[in-house]
Design an enzyme around this catalytic site. Structure first.
Site, short mmCIF file in Angstrom:
data_model
loop_
_atom_site.label_atom_id
_atom_site.label_comp_id
_atom_site.label_asym_id
_atom_site.label_seq_id
_atom_site.Cartn_x
_atom_site.Cartn_y
_atom_site.Cartn_z
N ALA A 61 0.84 -1.20 0.00
CA ALA A 61 0.00 0.00 0.00
C ALA A 61 0.88 1.25 0.00
O ALA A 61 1.82 1.35 0.79
CB ALA A 61 -0.91 0.00 1.22
N GLU A 148 11.29 -4.43 16.50
CA GLU A 148 12.75 -4.35 16.66
C GLU A 148 13.32 -3.12 15.94
O GLU A 148 14.22 -2.44 16.45
CB GLU A 148 13.40 -5.61 16.10
CG GLU A 148 14.90 -5.66 16.22
CD GLU A 148 15.38 -5.64 17.66
OE1 GLU A 148 15.15 -6.60 18.38
OE2 GLU A 148 15.98 -4.61 18.06
N ILE A 155 20.55 -2.87 15.19
CA ILE A 155 21.08 -3.35 16.47
C ILE A 155 19.95 -4.07 17.22
O ILE A 155 18.93 -3.46 17.52
CB ILE A 155 21.63 -2.18 17.32
CG1 ILE A 155 22.62 -1.34 16.50
CG2 ILE A 155 22.28 -2.70 18.59
CD1 ILE A 155 23.12 -0.10 17.21
N ASP A 220 13.34 12.06 18.63
CA ASP A 220 13.53 10.72 18.09
C ASP A 220 14.17 9.82 19.17
O ASP A 220 13.72 8.69 19.41
CB ASP A 220 14.42 10.82 16.84
CG ASP A 220 14.80 9.47 16.28
OD1 ASP A 220 13.99 8.87 15.56
OD2 ASP A 220 15.92 9.00 16.58
N LYS A 224 12.75 6.36 21.51
CA LYS A 224 13.52 5.13 21.68
C LYS A 224 13.79 4.87 23.17
O LYS A 224 13.74 3.73 23.63
CB LYS A 224 14.83 5.22 20.90
CG LYS A 224 14.57 5.27 19.39
CD LYS A 224 15.79 5.72 18.61
CE LYS A 224 15.52 5.82 17.11
NZ LYS A 224 16.58 6.49 16.37
N GLY A 327 19.06 3.99 8.32
CA GLY A 327 19.36 3.62 6.93
C GLY A 327 18.45 2.51 6.45
O GLY A 327 17.93 1.72 7.24
N1 HSE Z 1 16.79 9.88 12.23
C1 HSE Z 1 17.25 8.81 13.05
C2 HSE Z 1 18.74 8.95 13.30
C3 HSE Z 1 16.99 7.46 12.47
O1 HSE Z 1 19.36 9.92 12.86
O2 HSE Z 1 19.30 8.09 13.96
C4 HSE Z 1 15.57 7.03 12.62
O3 HSE Z 1 15.20 6.95 13.96
#
Ligand code: HSE
Length: 450
Positions: A61, A148, A155, A220, A224, A327
């Protein structure tokens, strides 16, 4: 532990049977989606052996079908802009969500789970904001929810916390979980360039996005951190619980001062289980901020755009996981690992270990968290100023471990390093210093906390 946890663990989840194909829908065909498709094509026979049945991508999609029509990897695969219909089809067993954002993917993932599809997602913002809701939906439907790729891409840190350390007591996790900011700080450290120049370089090389806010402001990394803390401590920490400070105020001056004192500045996500004198856990905390890491600490040498996660557990001791945290291919590797896990369960029956936030620890306010601090000030260069300022710390019950001074004309640059103090206490001190007649500026306050 609630009855629901036990019931879902012990439930009976029959498989399709060995040799049966597993139908997959992929939502999104950006960099990661394209790599996932490519790798499924390339590894197809090996994946079949590992799973016990073939992976068949039965639909992809996208928001604009014309843009992707005829693209490599899509041969024989239905391309649609109707994700809702795709994830409702009976021949889809697993939905791979690679769209990004929160509201729309949340709606799709919930619908997929309710329809009995297992879900693999790389979406950290979604998981960090809505893990409870998603995990409840997965439990109720008796399907898997894997993510993950949401933390540090290739990682395998989520699986490590979920499975490998499931029998241990994790005490602390400190990680470099954002490649863009690590690239910028590393460039500033190794070349002496300022923040703006390093950001421009990161943008030119494709590390930083056109709008770098989520990376440089630490959002970001905070998503995490929420996931790592929840997994590591078997509790629930959401994005909104994470204290977050980015790298935009770090100057070349801060980097020089760090280097001179044998430290490297890193943007760390720190997740900590706090214990009282008797060793009982009183709560957890998760935070993201620039941190002075001693050069001999393994995290200090993590350069360029690499990620690393340092875990301290009671029995395992200290562990470090290092690699590509972003990446297309590294993220696709993590997605594929999850896809194999979910597909195996579809073929053989059973479920993956689900989120189990049974410990239900309170999230301790950041003001109560303690660390050491590196305070950089410009002060009037007059007799007695040093002892005057030292008194401000002493009155607040905070002792100093080092003071460095550089004179330049009528002003002096003062760097004060404290022993451990609470954030609340430290903020009070900084307010008093800022109002002091001999303090021209408190230039920066950076925590020493690796
Ligand atoms: N933009 C993030 C980074 C990758 O620079 O590590 C995606 O979470």
């Amino acid at each position: 532990m609630t009855a629901a946890h036990v019931e879902n663990r012990n439930g009976n989840f029959p498989g399709k049977g060995i040799g049966e194909a597993v139908g997959v829908a992929i939502l999104g065909k950006g960099t990661v989606g394209s790599e996932v498709l490519r790798l499924i094509g390339e590894f197809s026979d090996n994946l079949e052996h590992r799973i016990g049945g073939r992976i068949e991508v039965r639909g992809v999609a996208v928001s604009d079908v014309t843009k992707h029509a005829g693209a490599p990897g899509l041969e024989g695969i239905e391309l649609t802009d109707d994700a809702r219909s795709l994830i409702s089809r009976d021949d889809i067993d697993i939905v791979v969500e690679l769209i990004g954002g929160i509201d729309y993917p949340r709606e799709l993932v919930l619908q997929a789970l309710k329809n009995g599809k297992s879900v693999v997602t790389a979406n950290k913002a979604l998981v960090a904001a809505h893990a409870d809701e998603l995990s409840t939906a997965a439990n109720e439907a008796g399907v898997d929810l894997y993510y993950e790729a949401a933390v540090a891409a290739a990682i395998p840190v989520v699986g490590m916390l979920r499975r490998s350390l499931a029998g241990d007591q994790v005490q602390r996790i400190s990680g470099i979980v954002n490649g863009t900011t690590n690239f910028i700080l590393d460039a500033m450290t190794t070349t002496g360039m300022g923040y703006d120049e390093a950001l421009a370089e990161a943008t030119r090389l494709g590390y930083a996005e056109a709008d770098p806010t989520a990376d440089v402001e630490g959002h970001d990394a905070a998503s995490k951190a929420a996931i790592l803390a929840s997994m590591g401590f078997h509790t629930r920490v959401n994005f909104a619980d994470v204290y977050c400070e980015g790298i935009t105020k770090i100057t070349a001056d801060d980097i020089n001062a760090a280097t001179e004192s044998g430290h490297t500045i890193k943007l760390l996500a720190i997740c900590e289980r706090l214990v009282d004198a008797a060793g009982n856990t009183t709560g957890v905390n998760a935070r993201v901020h620039p941190t002075l890491v001693p050069n001999e600490h393994p995290l200090a040498s993590v350069d360029k755009s690499y990620n690393a996660i340092f875990v301290e557990a009671e029995a395992a001791g200290r562990l470090m996981f290092y690699g590509n945290g972003a990446g297309g291919a590294p993220t696709a590797s993590a997605v594929l690992g999850d896809l194999v896990g979910a597909a195996r369960n579809k073929v053989h029956g059973g479920r993956a270990p689900a989120d189990n936030p049974y410990a239900d620890y309170p999230v301790v306010d950041f003001g109560e968290v303690t660390s050491r601090y590196h305070i950089n000030m410009t002060v009037n260069d007059r007799v007695g100023v040093l002892s005057d300022l030292a008194r401000t710390f002493a009155e607040a019950g905070v002792s100093l471990s080092a003071v460095r001074q550089e004179e330049s004309g009528k002003e002096a640059h003062l760097i004060v390093v404290t022993h451990s103090a609470s954030e609340k206490n430290l903020r009070g001190i900084v307010d008093k210093l800022s109002e002091h007649e001999d303090v021209r500026a408190v230039n920066s306050v950076i925590r020493l906390d690796a």
